[in-house]
Design a protein around this motif. Structure first.
Motif, PDB file in Angstrom:
ATOM      1  N   THR A  73       0.842  -1.185   0.000  1.00 31.03           N
ATOM      2  CA  THR A  73       0.000   0.000   0.000  1.00 31.03           C
ATOM      3  C   THR A  73       0.885   1.246   0.000  1.00 31.03           C
ATOM      4  O   THR A  73       2.109   1.163   0.138  1.00 31.03           O
ATOM      5  N   HIS A  95     -16.416   3.330  -6.717  1.00 29.02           N
ATOM      6  CA  HIS A  95     -16.212   4.297  -5.641  1.00 29.02           C
ATOM      7  C   HIS A  95     -15.867   5.659  -6.252  1.00 29.02           C
ATOM      8  O   HIS A  95     -14.714   5.906  -6.627  1.00 29.02           O
ATOM      9  N   GLU A  97     -15.311   8.404  -4.959  1.00 30.36           N
ATOM     10  CA  GLU A  97     -14.293   9.151  -4.216  1.00 30.36           C
ATOM     11  C   GLU A  97     -12.880   8.808  -4.664  1.00 30.36           C
ATOM     12  O   GLU A  97     -11.934   9.552  -4.375  1.00 30.36           O
ATOM     13  N   PHE A  98     -12.735   7.694  -5.410  1.00 33.95           N
ATOM     14  CA  PHE A  98     -11.410   7.297  -5.891  1.00 33.95           C
ATOM     15  C   PHE A  98     -11.279   7.414  -7.412  1.00 33.95           C
ATOM     16  O   PHE A  98     -10.303   6.933  -7.986  1.00 33.95           O
ATOM     17  N   ARG A 101      -8.025   8.583  -8.885  1.00 38.26           N
ATOM     18  CA  ARG A 101      -6.829   7.750  -8.695  1.00 38.26           C
ATOM     19  C   ARG A 101      -6.532   6.895  -9.932  1.00 38.26           C
ATOM     20  O   ARG A 101      -5.457   6.283 -10.007  1.00 38.26           O
ATOM     21  N   PHE A 120      -3.004   3.895  -2.571  1.00 36.93           N
ATOM     22  CA  PHE A 120      -4.018   3.862  -1.519  1.00 36.93           C
ATOM     23  C   PHE A 120      -3.366   3.526  -0.179  1.00 36.93           C
ATOM     24  O   PHE A 120      -2.469   2.683  -0.113  1.00 36.93           O
ATOM     25  N   THR A 121      -3.843   4.163   0.882  1.00 37.45           N
ATOM     26  CA  THR A 121      -3.448   3.723   2.210  1.00 37.45           C
ATOM     27  C   THR A 121      -4.205   2.433   2.534  1.00 37.45           C
ATOM     28  O   THR A 121      -5.205   2.094   1.887  1.00 37.45           O
ATOM     29  N   GLU A 124      -7.811   3.145   3.256  1.00 34.67           N
ATOM     30  CA  GLU A 124      -8.620   3.346   2.047  1.00 34.67           C
ATOM     31  C   GLU A 124      -8.927   2.019   1.364  1.00 34.67           C
ATOM     32  O   GLU A 124     -10.061   1.783   0.914  1.00 34.67           O
ATOM     33  N   THR A 127     -11.854   0.001   2.572  1.00 42.54           N
ATOM     34  CA  THR A 127     -13.218   0.403   2.217  1.00 42.54           C
ATOM     35  C   THR A 127     -13.700  -0.288   0.944  1.00 42.54           C
ATOM     36  O   THR A 127     -14.889  -0.215   0.616  1.00 42.54           O
TER      37      THR A 127
END
Length: 345
Positions: A73, A95, A97-98, A101, A120-121, A124, A127
């Motif tokens: 990650t 998603h 929200e991503f 990315r 991504f962490t 994240e 999720t």
């Protein structure tokens, strides 16, 4: 420095091996005998790969080892995914929200577009939910889409330990370092984190075998005192050794070179049939475990196909029997239950 199996045998023959120098037995065949059955990403034929359900089902149906592929990650935690690009194995595209990315990267010389674990962490990634990677082939597995988190390597180790207790046998964890040269180049090397996890969990030779397609990655872990497995492709060569081909590595001279740092080779099953590779590997002091055994017609030799559909199941038991007769030491399979049944025949 890790003592190779050949060195120990020679020392024993000369009467010089002692209890202090002899290494503990490595992960090998199950108590009942026969080749080791390795659940490829768990039981990928029956559950979305690299999920707790996939690994658990593999063990419940008899797998001896379970295989997590390792990628990092953004915050340098090892997670288990087939690739660092996760659009085919998670619901990341759903998603919003991503959405920003999504990008294109060059990984091992190939341009790849999608979402990547290293962006991504861990929080994240947690999720997201896993989905079936081959929905057109294994539509039945899509019923499990959205039910499982992305697992960390530590979670796989914990699961293997729990399953070992529940089933009364040692379940071996078989991690693969994915694209190690690439990840080293972006400051997220895999080997130090994997080595730390092996030491932290006190994983010994009976509990862990490390694999990679890149010899350099394996050589970085020779002091861990766990068996090492050199995976071999069908074309080209390892990304870290551009002047070396997999064909070179499967010659007697190449196998002798592998035996200097590894205990196993893992060739594609097509490299084994009709060749002397099993005998040559054994002559070099190596065990051999071909990949990847699958039940669907499209993955079987023509003579073992049954029915007219590419995704119909063929005579997979006949294929296992063929390779077992060749003397392989392990099989890497999406259907560990079928490999175990074939082993009992």
């Amino acid at each position: 420095m890790r003592l190779g199996r050949r060195s120990l045998l020679l020392a024993a023959a000369a009467g010089t091996a002692t209890a202090a120098t002899a290494a503990p037995a490595a992960a090998g065949p199950p108590k009942g005998g026969g080749p080791v059955v390795i659940g490829h990403r768990g039981a990928a034929g029956w559950r979305p790969e690299h999920t707790a359900a996939s690994y658990t089902y593999a063990v419940q149906t008899g797998a001896d080892w379970i295989e997590p592929d390792l990628v990092p990650t953004k915050d340098h935690v090892l997670v288990v995914r087939h690739e660092n690009e996760i659009s085919q194995t998670t619901d990341v595209s759903r998603h919003p929200e991503f959405a920003d990315r999504r990008t294109t990267k060059t990984v091992d010389g190939r341009h790849v577009t999608g979402w990547f674990t290293e962006d991504f962490t861990l929080a994240e990634l947690k999720t997201l939910r896993a989905v079936e990677r081959l929905p057109a082939v294994r539509n039945r597995n899509t019923v499990f889409d959205g039910r499982a988190e992305v697992m960390t390597f530590q979670e796989v180790v914990d699961l293997a330990r729990r399953l070992s207790r529940e089933h009364g046998r040692t379940i071996v964890v078989f991690p693969e370092t994915k694209h190690p040269t690439y990840f080293r180049s972006i400051g997220l090397p895999l080997e130090p984190r994997l080595a730390a996890a092996i030491r932290r969990n006190r994983l010994g030779r009976r509990e862990c075998v490390v694999q990679s397609f890149e010899p350099t990655s394996l050589r970085r872990m020779v002091d861990l005192n766990v068996p090492l497995w050199q995976a071999l492709g069908t074309t080209g060569g390892p990304y870290d050794l551009p002047s070396t081909t997999y064909r070179d590595m499967m010659t007697p001279a190449g196998l002798a070179g592998i035996a200097a740092y590894a205990d196993w080779i893992g060739p594609d099953k097509s490299s084994v049939a009709g060749t002397t590779l099993v005998a040559d590997a054994h002559a070099a002091g190596l065990r051999i475990g071909p990949y990847t055994f699958r039940a669907e017609n499209q993955f079987l030799p023509e003579r073992f196909r049954r029915g007219s559909g590419a995704n119909d199941f063929g005579d997979t038991f006949a294929e296992y029997a063929l390779y077992y007769r060749m003397g392989v030491d392990a099989v890497v399979t999406d259907f560990p239950d079928l490999a175990v049944i074939a082993r009992r025949s």
